[in-house]
Design an enzyme around this catalytic site. Structure first.
Site, short mmCIF file in Angstrom:
data_model
loop_
_atom_site.label_atom_id
_atom_site.label_comp_id
_atom_site.label_asym_id
_atom_site.label_seq_id
_atom_site.Cartn_x
_atom_site.Cartn_y
_atom_site.Cartn_z
N CYS A 61 -28.70 -26.37 -24.98
CA CYS A 61 -29.58 -26.40 -23.81
C CYS A 61 -29.75 -24.95 -23.33
CB CYS A 61 -28.94 -27.24 -22.70
SG CYS A 61 -27.36 -26.58 -22.11
N HIS B 174 -18.01 -25.54 -24.18
CA HIS B 174 -17.01 -26.42 -24.79
C HIS B 174 -17.42 -26.80 -26.21
CE1 HIS B 174 -15.33 -27.70 -20.61
NE2 HIS B 174 -14.73 -26.62 -21.08
N CYS C 123 -24.05 -21.60 -15.69
CA CYS C 123 -25.38 -22.19 -15.85
C CYS C 123 -26.06 -22.26 -14.48
CB CYS C 123 -25.26 -23.59 -16.44
SG CYS C 123 -26.83 -24.48 -16.46
N HIS D 203 -11.95 -31.22 -14.94
CA HIS D 203 -13.03 -30.53 -15.65
C HIS D 203 -13.32 -29.21 -14.93
CE1 HIS D 203 -17.02 -29.59 -17.29
NE2 HIS D 203 -16.70 -30.39 -18.30
N GLU E 53 -15.96 -27.53 -14.41
CA GLU E 53 -17.09 -27.54 -13.50
C GLU E 53 -16.72 -28.16 -12.15
OE1 GLU E 53 -21.46 -29.61 -13.05
OE2 GLU E 53 -20.78 -29.16 -15.09
N SER F 275 -17.77 -32.67 -22.20
CA SER F 275 -18.06 -33.89 -21.44
C SER F 275 -19.36 -34.53 -21.88
CB SER F 275 -18.13 -33.56 -19.94
OG SER F 275 -18.54 -34.68 -19.19
N ASN F 276 -20.42 -33.73 -22.04
CA ASN F 276 -21.72 -34.33 -22.37
C ASN F 276 -21.71 -34.93 -23.78
OD1 ASN F 276 -23.64 -32.53 -24.31
ND2 ASN F 276 -22.28 -31.18 -23.16
N SER G 140 -23.81 -28.08 -26.37
CA SER G 140 -23.21 -26.79 -26.72
C SER G 140 -23.03 -26.63 -28.23
CB SER G 140 -21.85 -26.64 -26.01
OG SER G 140 -21.05 -27.78 -26.20
#
Length: 342
Positions: A23, A52, A107, A135, A137, A234-235, A278
């Site tokens: 992304c 990650h 980001c 996490h 973030e 995570s994503n 990522s």
């Protein structure tokens, strides 16, 4: 795609999801490390994994990046880059106290959530942060207003929330969550807190939503969905969950093609393939080669969105790059002038 790849010979096929992979925020973060290495030279220190992904981190390590857990591990006066996941304000203060040159590769979509947290805290709201405990973030966002933020880790956590004023409460979220699970959590919260406010704009980032949407489109046709990504992403983990929830018989997460078990493919005719935000696309191409060697040579790319968003590099880095380019140009001009005079 070659004609041979596109011609079904075995009845086996791959549905290749698009969008997939990098992304804009990840691309910016990785470029930040690469450009810093070119500009300042190795070593460049990076607090936490820049993104990650195991492959990306090991590639940058070979180029001269050193990944550390905390600023205390960075020699005083050195350059340190903060990862794409964001950091709490105290991390900036720690860097300043050690005279570190800090470059923030957070980001911009994570930065937006930080701004929202600060704004709602300044207005004395209780903030319910939907995300996964531990996490990076979530730690970074929580650090913006620790006295105002409560973590809500999934729908079941919604029943444990207590607030000071049910008319003055807002939810924010980690950017890489499952859209469906987040909405389920919000619905559970609103049963108890009907006046719960929503963030001014979506906190779950466009790339997370787009990658989940295309997986939902292909999942029901797939015997197996393979997601390329690391286990601490995570994503990427969410993509496996979304695939199974949307009808895939099975879903698996791999860093590399070599991790794919032939048992997963036994009896399968349709394999779905995607990658986390990522993941560089060459790793996906290696999986396609692996699948083709096992009879899955018919590849159809399924596209549900066209992503064109890009982010500029961090201003600290752009400023130094511009200064270096100017100095190089002046030196070239001086050499040219001395050559002409000689």
């Amino acid at each position: 795609m070659t004609e041979a790849q596109a011609t079904p010979q075995t009845g086996k096929r791959v549905l290749l999801a698009k969008p997939r992979g990098y992304c804009a925020g990840v691309d910016r973060a990785v470029q930040t490390v690469e450009e810093a290495l070119k500009l300042y030279g190795a070593p460049i220190y990076v607090r936490k994994q820049i993104v990650h992904n195991k492959h990306v981190v090991s590639t940058l390590e070979r180029q001269g990046a050193i990944f550390v857990e905390e600023n205390e591990e960075v020699p005083e006066g050195s350059t340190v880059i903060f990862s794409a996941h964001g950091v709490a304000p105290e991390v900036y203060e720690q860097a300043k106290s050690r005279s570190l040159k800090a470059i923030d590769a957070t980001c911009p979509l994570v930065t937006k959530v930080h701004h929202e947290a600060r704004r709602f805290a300044a207005d004395d709201y209780d903030i319910l942060l939907i995300g996964h405990e531990g996490h990076e973030e979530v730690i970074g966002t929580s650090g913006e207003a620790p006295a105002h933020i409560q973590l809500v880790d999934g729908p079941d956590d919604a029943d444990k929330v207590t607030v000071r004023d049910p008319e003055k409460v807002v939810w924010l979220s980690q950017t890489t969550l499952s859209v469906d699970e987040t909405m389920e959590t919000v619905a559970r919260l609103k049963r108890r807190l009907p006046l719960l406010q929503s963030p001014p704009s979506d906190d779950i980032c466009y790339a997370t939503q787009n990658r989940q949407h295309v997986v939902k489109e292909i999942a029901a046709e797939c015997d197996v969905v393979i997601v390329v990504g690391s286990r601490n992403s995570s994503n990427s983990v969410r993509l496996v969950e979304v695939a199974v929830d949307a009808g895939a018989r099975a879903g698996y997460l791999v860093d590399y093609a070599s991790e794919i078990s032939d048992e997963w493919l036994a009896g399968a005719t349709t394999v779905g393939l995607t990658s986390g935000a990522s993941v560089p696309d060459d790793l996906v191409m290696e999986v396609l080669d692996h699948l083709a060697a096992r009879g899955f040579a018919d590849v159809s790319e399924v596209t549900t969105a066209d992503e064109r968003l890009t982010f500029s590099l961090p201003q600290e880095l752009r400023r130094d790059m511009k200064a270096a380019a100017k100095a190089a140009a002046e030196q070239a001009d001086a050499l040219a002038a001395s050559g002409a005079n000689g």
